[in-house]
Design an enzyme around this catalytic site. Sequence first.
Site, short mmCIF file in Angstrom:
data_model
loop_
_atom_site.label_atom_id
_atom_site.label_comp_id
_atom_site.label_asym_id
_atom_site.label_seq_id
_atom_site.Cartn_x
_atom_site.Cartn_y
_atom_site.Cartn_z
N CYS A 98 0.84 -1.20 0.00
CA CYS A 98 0.00 0.00 0.00
C CYS A 98 0.88 1.26 0.00
O CYS A 98 1.52 1.55 -0.99
CB CYS A 98 -0.97 -0.04 1.17
SG CYS A 98 -2.34 1.11 1.02
N HIS A 215 -3.62 -5.61 1.04
CA HIS A 215 -2.93 -5.85 2.31
C HIS A 215 -2.88 -7.33 2.67
O HIS A 215 -3.83 -7.85 3.26
CB HIS A 215 -3.66 -5.10 3.43
CG HIS A 215 -3.49 -3.63 3.39
ND1 HIS A 215 -2.43 -2.99 4.00
CD2 HIS A 215 -4.23 -2.65 2.81
CE1 HIS A 215 -2.53 -1.68 3.79
NE2 HIS A 215 -3.61 -1.45 3.07
N GLU A 217 -1.25 -8.67 5.04
CA GLU A 217 -1.24 -8.86 6.50
C GLU A 217 -2.65 -8.87 7.08
O GLU A 217 -2.88 -9.36 8.17
CB GLU A 217 -0.37 -7.80 7.17
CG GLU A 217 -0.99 -6.42 7.36
CD GLU A 217 -0.97 -5.54 6.11
OE1 GLU A 217 -0.67 -6.08 5.02
OE2 GLU A 217 -1.24 -4.33 6.23
#
Lengths: 243, 803, 82
Positions: A98, A215, A217
């Site tokens: 990002c 993302h 994560e």
Amino acid sequence: MVMAMIGDKKINAGITVFPGSNCDMDVYYALKDVFGLNVSFIWHKDRLLDCKKYHFIVIPGGFSYGDYLRAGALAARSGIMESLKEYADSGGIILGICNGFQILLEAGLLGGAMLTNSSLRFECKTVYLKVLNKGTPFTCMLENGSVLKMPIAHHDGNYYAKNDDIVKLKDARGLIFQYCDINGNVTAEANPNGSIDNIAGISNGKFNVMGLMPHPERASEKLTGSIDGAKIFNSVIKYIKNI
Amino acid sequence: MTKVKDALILNLNGLSFEEYEKITDIIGKKPDEFELGIFSAMWSEHCCYKSSKLHLKNLPAGGPAVIIGPGENAGVIDFGDGDVLVFKMESHNHPSYIEPFQGAATGVGGIMRDVFTMGARPVANLNSLRFGSLSHPKTPYYLSEVVKGIGFYGNCMGVPTVGGEVVFDPCYNDNILVNAFTIGIAKKEGIFLSSGAGTGDTVVYVGSATGMDGIHGATMASEEFDSKKNQRRSTVQVGDPFTEKLLLEACLEAMEKKLIVSIQDMGAAGLTSSSFEMASNSEKGMIIDLDEVPLRTPNMTPVEIMLSESQERMLLVCKKNDYEKISGIFKKWDLNCRSIGKIIEEKFIKFYRGSKLYKIMPVDAVVNGPVYDRAAKEPGYRKKIKPLSIEKYGLPEDFNIIAQRLIYSPNIASKRPVYRQYDYSIGTNTVVPPGSSCAVMRVRPYFSAEIPDMLHIPDIGMDMLSIIPGIIKNAKDKDKDIEDIDIRDKSGGGKDRHKNKGFVLNVNGNSKYCYLDPYAGSVIAVTECARNIAAAGGTPIAITDCLNFASPEDPEVMWQFKESIRGLKDAAAKFNTPVISGNVSFYNETSKIDKDGKIMTSKIYPTPVIAMVGFIDDVNKAVTSYFKEEGDEVFLIGRLKGNLGGSLYMDLVHKDFMQPPLLIDLDYEIKLQEFIRGLANEGLVKSASDISEGGLFVALAESAVANPDKLLGVQISLHKNGIRDDALLFSEFEQAFIVSLAKREKQKLIKYGKAFNISFNADIEIDYIGEVTKDRIKINNTIELKSDKIRKGYYSAVENILL
Amino acid sequence: MIKKAVVKVTLKEEVLDPQGKAVLSVLKSSGYNNVRGVRVGKYIELEIETGKNTVLIENEVKEISEKVLSNPLIENFDIEIL
């Protein structure tokens, strides 16, 4: 934590922290508590004294320096970036997520630029990604054409590069992920931000530096909706183990 | 001073003559501009709650879960395992009407500061928004800008915005409402307060420099005192979330290192309220050197410095010897950090300027503003409220048309075009994101961005060059599936921690019902919050509220306020959910001169907004409100009254909603919710939804179309004696839930119901009413609609309003 | 001596400017039909200590604009020394 060890040593991951980084702790949690790596933060004012300390480095998302001039622009000019360039030149693995992707572009570690989303709005939603090149440390456990489900959350993710550069990027197999629908069709409707060719993730020519808008994560545990992001981290772990 | 001038000054300062005389008595002379500025700020409704204090005392505020109740920056509840949750909701209505983007942004910034001031890391935000009528030309502008402002601030801070409400009503045409909620997590022993400062301790200013932001009446009044001074305009408060993010990290770092004695954020009335309240709470005094306050605008006067509402600032107190360490931390984060004074024994604040004593003001007198028991009178419009005789109204000819009008009404339709502008997934704690009836959060450990000593990181012991990829070696065992890799199911930190625990959040208000009956409306608002939490499988724990009303000087408004408090009190007591923090926003009214020269005052409906926090033992068991699979069976749990009084249906279709709303039977409600929670915890239900605005039809249709992964339908057959179809389908806030179960689970449900009714001496009804289907919403023989069409309208109605 | 420099940064012609497009569409729907195009950019003011040599500052501002204030891939800039 068998996966995350090399011999009896843990894999070392570093996470850069710029003023305004806000996914740093999310990545830290994922790498440390979900994948069992040895993780440490790297403060933006520091230099990487010894690149060899890290098997790979993540530049996490956020609003570095408030994204006040252009997303990622100010962070790309801070002290740590020179060291990160050296690290990349020497083959170190860098994943920019990002805002981290935006920083990599602004720093010139990847080609192209990010424009404001075509909707002119911040977009937070779940998207699907098509894998285009499994031959990178970030995708070595995936198959070309497979589809991943991951969240995005950004205001400036509209990837832009000149036509010639897009052609070069494709020729060099640097186009790694494209936004697609649930069935893997790369369509205009599946493009959340207006990116050229639905580009969601690209790498440099040596495949050791990748920028990714979604993302991973946030998609590393079933509880938060998807484990497809874990496949990217697991690829990196596996790659490092197999060296 | 002439009387006229006195009146002007008082008017600009928002003080009454009586208050002015009281101040004169206290300080033994006519106050000068500085003193008047300080008193008027601290004696304002916003700071001293003079009209509401007496009544707020009636709300339940204690209980076993409460660690800190009202009075601090935010309330604190026990979350078990040494963890606490810190939360509060606050209004930012007026600034958002003046400048919606910055007003909303700074509202979000302010409430997050309230939470991290207490030592908690903010982990989720909610908001409750009210805009004017859809046909009002400025509604799209206000909606778009407020939403952008909230996203701008919350997204940059990295705190997920996980839920909220958006309501449109003409009563907000001239007074929009922006209420923001933040919840944070901390360790029980890591809570920080504004009290406890000791004599000799250092007073420290941290954060942004002070500018002319948000200085109101006082400045203008001061021009009157000195007309030679250049006319200066107070400016709109501008939010800088980037600085606030740094402030958050720096404060938490200083707190973790136990360097802070007490702390208060500079919110309303800036340095004035923070310094006086901190002194008062510590039962001490303070020396403040005005020359030391970092300024953004040069040559600000003392009163301007004291009243500035510049954002992203904190006042803290530390031990003298710790100042250098604190200064080091804030310097690391590129923030101002200045010692501006010290704590003294005498309860006065002594202001210095140019190394000379400038003013001395008494702490207690400034902090203890007046308290009023204002007159209350039942509003005249209440006479127009008549019990509804539905027989007088014909049945709709085509239910399909009415049903679509309801579900496409922006007050009902999906708010996805709004919440997709908020980052709701950051923090990786969001288990149930927006789109279900409430948010469910797990709590994973947090880490401070402590930078390790490089020497302590073990060398990886290989030549970096050897891992240049070039050609990727194809991993030999790549066919080994991803699942082989140990993804630990780990959501907790310490060994003994309940690793799957979580909390459940939602916010509700219903101003139309509060207008009709503020007591019943407030009970409904609390009940609705508790219902959503129960449906998700959680247990309600505590409340924070924003009480938005018109002028308390109007006895009819005061009556609405007192009745609302009474409803809130009764419901909160019943659900065992103390009100641990909150705020009151009065004067949400605007006067205009109409064509004939008459003054018209538009007042908002009474709008108490309730945010409720519940706990859930195992977030893996959280239940969402939408259907899951074709073939699942649908049940109605509870009872239907068929009361259309005050409903959206009456308003939209018959243009008359002046009827009494449903009165909730709280004793039955408690048992019903216990039952629903039990079903979730037993893992019996796949979805659970209550019946709120738009009634049973909307609850069913939403359940069918809101599944993010697939389109579904539903087929229902339901008849109740004496209730005609419109009342059955559209009556609101009925004491009933819609649940869906896997096909062969019916007997388990019946069995569970029997056992429950016996052991709780309850009478919970269970009705099988139909099943989840593929692509049609079919109810009795009155409604038959295509799901894809409904879904499209449901998701696009609000998008069509946005700019 | 302190001099003021103004840098205006705009998106390059060939790069789509969604903000400009949005403003244009609002202007058109508000009846400003003569407006043919809108480009939205950034206006940046720099205050620079010039010392004695004022000639150097133009070069310095140019360098700042190239390296930091604009992204040459997508943006153009314009410098004015006041």
